[in-house]
Motif scaffolding. Structure first.
Motif, short mmCIF file in Angstrom:
data_model
loop_
_atom_site.label_atom_id
_atom_site.label_comp_id
_atom_site.label_asym_id
_atom_site.label_seq_id
_atom_site.Cartn_x
_atom_site.Cartn_y
_atom_site.Cartn_z
N MET A 192 0.85 -1.19 0.00
CA MET A 192 0.00 0.00 0.00
C MET A 192 0.88 1.24 0.00
SD MET A 192 -3.08 -1.27 2.54
CE MET A 192 -4.20 0.07 2.15
N PRO A 193 0.38 2.37 -0.53
CA PRO A 193 1.24 3.54 -0.85
C PRO A 193 2.17 4.00 0.26
CG PRO A 193 -0.94 3.85 -1.78
CD PRO A 193 -1.01 2.59 -0.97
N LEU A 194 1.65 4.30 1.46
CA LEU A 194 2.51 4.83 2.52
C LEU A 194 3.57 3.82 2.91
CD1 LEU A 194 3.26 6.97 4.65
CD2 LEU A 194 1.63 5.84 6.19
N ASN A 195 3.18 2.56 3.08
CA ASN A 195 4.14 1.53 3.45
C ASN A 195 5.24 1.39 2.41
OD1 ASN A 195 2.63 0.97 5.76
ND2 ASN A 195 1.42 -0.58 4.73
N THR A 196 4.86 1.44 1.14
CA THR A 196 5.84 1.32 0.07
C THR A 196 6.90 2.42 0.16
OG1 THR A 196 4.24 0.26 -1.42
CG2 THR A 196 6.15 1.32 -2.44
N VAL A 197 6.45 3.64 0.38
CA VAL A 197 7.38 4.77 0.47
C VAL A 197 8.32 4.59 1.66
CG1 VAL A 197 7.56 7.24 0.90
CG2 VAL A 197 5.85 6.37 -0.69
N LEU A 198 7.75 4.25 2.83
CA LEU A 198 8.57 4.11 4.04
C LEU A 198 9.58 2.96 3.90
CD1 LEU A 198 5.85 4.63 6.81
CD2 LEU A 198 7.55 6.27 6.01
N ILE A 199 9.16 1.88 3.26
CA ILE A 199 10.07 0.74 3.07
C ILE A 199 11.18 1.10 2.09
CG2 ILE A 199 10.24 -1.61 2.14
CD1 ILE A 199 7.38 -2.06 3.27
N GLU A 200 10.82 1.76 1.01
CA GLU A 200 11.82 2.15 0.02
C GLU A 200 12.85 3.12 0.60
OE1 GLU A 200 9.68 3.68 -3.30
OE2 GLU A 200 9.20 1.69 -4.13
N LYS A 201 12.42 3.97 1.50
CA LYS A 201 13.33 4.94 2.12
C LYS A 201 14.05 4.35 3.33
CE LYS A 201 10.95 9.17 0.69
NZ LYS A 201 12.12 9.72 -0.03
N GLN A 202 13.84 3.06 3.60
CA GLN A 202 14.46 2.38 4.73
C GLN A 202 14.03 2.97 6.07
OE1 GLN A 202 18.67 1.33 4.29
NE2 GLN A 202 18.55 1.96 2.14
N PHE A 203 12.81 3.49 6.10
CA PHE A 203 12.22 3.94 7.36
C PHE A 203 11.47 2.80 8.05
CE2 PHE A 203 11.60 8.73 6.22
CZ PHE A 203 12.98 8.85 6.10
N LEU A 204 11.17 1.74 7.34
CA LEU A 204 10.29 0.68 7.84
C LEU A 204 10.81 -0.68 7.39
CD1 LEU A 204 7.56 0.48 9.42
CD2 LEU A 204 6.42 0.37 7.20
N ASP A 205 10.92 -1.60 8.34
CA ASP A 205 11.35 -2.96 8.04
C ASP A 205 10.11 -3.84 7.84
OD1 ASP A 205 12.26 -5.55 7.97
OD2 ASP A 205 13.36 -5.47 9.86
N PRO A 206 9.85 -4.32 6.63
CA PRO A 206 8.63 -5.08 6.37
C PRO A 206 8.54 -6.37 7.18
CG PRO A 206 10.14 -5.24 4.50
CD PRO A 206 10.68 -4.19 5.41
N GLU A 207 9.68 -7.01 7.44
CA GLU A 207 9.65 -8.25 8.22
C GLU A 207 9.28 -7.97 9.67
OE1 GLU A 207 9.71 -10.91 6.53
OE2 GLU A 207 10.25 -9.76 4.75
N TYR A 208 9.73 -6.85 10.19
CA TYR A 208 9.37 -6.51 11.57
C TYR A 208 7.88 -6.20 11.66
CZ TYR A 208 9.40 -4.70 16.25
OH TYR A 208 9.12 -4.53 17.59
N VAL A 209 7.32 -5.52 10.67
CA VAL A 209 5.89 -5.20 10.69
C VAL A 209 5.07 -6.49 10.78
CG1 VAL A 209 3.97 -4.18 9.41
CG2 VAL A 209 6.20 -3.06 9.41
N PHE A 210 5.43 -7.48 9.98
CA PHE A 210 4.70 -8.76 10.00
C PHE A 210 4.85 -9.43 11.36
CE2 PHE A 210 4.36 -13.35 9.40
CZ PHE A 210 3.17 -13.44 8.71
N SER A 211 6.06 -9.45 11.88
CA SER A 211 6.31 -10.09 13.17
C SER A 211 5.58 -9.39 14.31
CB SER A 211 7.82 -10.11 13.46
OG SER A 211 8.09 -10.63 14.74
N ALA A 212 5.57 -8.06 14.30
CA ALA A 212 4.90 -7.30 15.36
C ALA A 212 3.39 -7.50 15.31
CB ALA A 212 5.25 -5.82 15.23
N ALA A 213 2.84 -7.57 14.11
CA ALA A 213 1.39 -7.75 13.98
C ALA A 213 0.96 -9.15 14.38
CB ALA A 213 0.96 -7.48 12.53
#
Length: 458
Positions: A134-155
């Motif tokens: 989704m748009p915001l997540n894509t931007v944050l991940i591309e800019k290395q502001f957000l770790d996608p694996e951590y998001v899945f693990s935390a959820a």
């Protein structure tokens, strides 16, 4: 009472079932997954109805006691709690919002059903990728502001490597603050750079004070627009106002359960959803209504009355209460070895200095860490500290600010100046760190704590 249509009828039905059949399978009050299955008709009623009059939808109508909007939802429509956001101010009656396309729990459900390609009510990591795209997540991940694996693990609150519909609703409720403001972290500490934030604390998946300030403004604006558009129907926009700076700071402290300066999904879920009565900890009943793990390794459900395995895994001192810090240790222990390594400690947003590559955080040492946090959580010796606890007068257990503070006659116990809180010898310091003079240590060779643990005061 007022005429509120089918939404009110459904609300009353949920209430009456909960009262007349408290141990029956009422989806609104008993089934933990159904707690995140708000009927579309109920959500539509809440959106269309004046929040200040929601309380008239109770079984007693206008003759009953008046409830604030959030109290009404918690008592009468818990299955829709994830559809409403409390701004937590004013303290007397917090403003609520559920307006706008971003704050729409029906959309959350539609997204989940779209992502769930095999319709088994669980998202695999592969299916979850659609949310990360989704748009915001894509931007944050591309800019290395957000770790996608951590998001899945935390959820994945129950750590079954799948995301249930309830876990997805919690995720969307928490991250709505970022989605509505369309922002990632706005402030960085001295040890965090823009390039490393995804690799640092909480994988970048947190809310900081800057984001929360933006959230106050944007959510207030959404609510104000709705009230203004329906002013002819009696909605009073003068009941809404922006938060003061003091209120913003107070609300952030309310949400930041561990005083780390960052709000995690774990903190959000524990405070908003799991702690049903808001007393600061989870009872056995609250734990087993929650989305936390409730099965053994063979996938057999716990017997919560005879052998509550998972509750006991959290409730270290067997006092029947699980605090957030007890939960945080379990959640941070990613490999389940009952100790926290330096990487686990750092990733989970604990303060630096307590764990090294050569010395991990055991449960015994963590006991003393929680005692220190309760007594010095705000950087000075807290009046909330009800224990006479002495800490080794060296960093990280003592700071210049702590050493300069004083407290005496707190809770009927005399507490010396923090500068004098030096242990009298290694025999009185657990691992050379801290000691307690209230019977929690019973063996000077291993100093295993016994009795009631000091509680973290929220």
């Amino acid at each position: 009472g007022s005429s509120m249509g089918i939404g009110t009828m459904l609300v009353r039905g949920c209430l009456l079932l909960g009262i007349l059949l408290p141990f029956a399978s009422s989806d609104c009050t008993i089934n933990r997954d159904a707690l995140f299955s708000c009927a579309t008709s109920d959500h539509a009623w809440m959106t269309a109805s004046y929040p200040e009059l929601w309380w008239e939808g109770t079984d007693q109508g206008t003759s009953g006691a008046r409830l604030t909007p959030m109290d009404y939802v918690r008592q009468y429509l818990r299955c829709c709690l994830y559809c409403v956001w409390s701004l937590e101010y004013p303290s007397s009656e917090p403003i609520v919002t559920l307006y706008g396309t971003t704050l729409d729990c029906d959309t959350f459900l539609n997204d989940f059903q779209t992502f769930d390609r095999d319709s088994n009510e669980k998202l695999t990591r592969s299916e979850f990728q659609a949310y990360l795209d989704m748009p915001l997540n894509t931007v944050l991940i591309e800019k290395q502001f957000l770790d996608p694996e951590y998001v899945f693990s935390a959820a994945d609150l129950d750590k079954d490597k799948l995301i249930s519909s309830g876990e997805f609703m919690v995720l969307r409720h928490f991250w709505a603050i970022a989605e509505l403001t369309r922002s990632g972290p706005t402030a960085f500490s001295n040890d965090t750079t823009l390039d490393s934030i995804a690799d640092g604390r909480l994988g970048g998946f947190f809310i900081d004070q800057g984001q929360l300030a933006l959230w106050f403004t944007q959510a207030f604006t959404e609510a104000q627009n709705m009230y203004a558009n329906r002013q002819s129907e009696g909605w009073d926009p003068q009941l809404l106002r922006d938060a003061t700076d003091v209120e913003k700071a107070d609300v952030f402290n309310l949400m930041d359960l561990d005083r780390s300066g960052f709000i995690s999904l774990e903190e959000h879920y524990f405070r908003v959803f799991a702690d049903v009565n808001g007393d600061g900890w989870l009872s056995n009943g609250e734990y087993y209504e929650s989305l936390y793990r409730n099965v053994n390794d063979a996938k057999e459900p716990d017997n919560r009355f005879l052998y509550p395995i998972n509750f006991n895994e959290h409730d270290w001192n067997r006092d029947g209460q699980v605090t957030f810090l007890e939960r945080k240790f379990v959640a941070a222990d990613s490999n389940g070895d009952d100790t926290l390594s330096l990487s686990e400690w750092t990733r989970a947003d604990f303060p630096a200095g307590f764990v090294t590559d050569s010395q991990e955080m055991t449960r015994i040492r963590y006991f003393y860490f929680t005692a220190l946090l309760a007594c010095a959580k705000d950087g000075t010796w807290s009046s909330d500290c009800i224990l006479d606890v002495r800490f080794q007068n060296v960093p990280p257990f003592s700071t210049a600010e702590l050493a300069a503070s004083t407290a005496s006659d707190v809770g009927g116990k005399n507490i010396t100046e923090a500068a004098g809180n030096t242990c009298d010898g290694d025999a009185f310091c657990t691992l050379g760190r801290a000691c307690s003079y209230f019977g929690y240590c019973h063996d000077t060779t291993n100093l295993v704590p016994v009795g009631n643990f000091p509680r973290f005061v929220r």
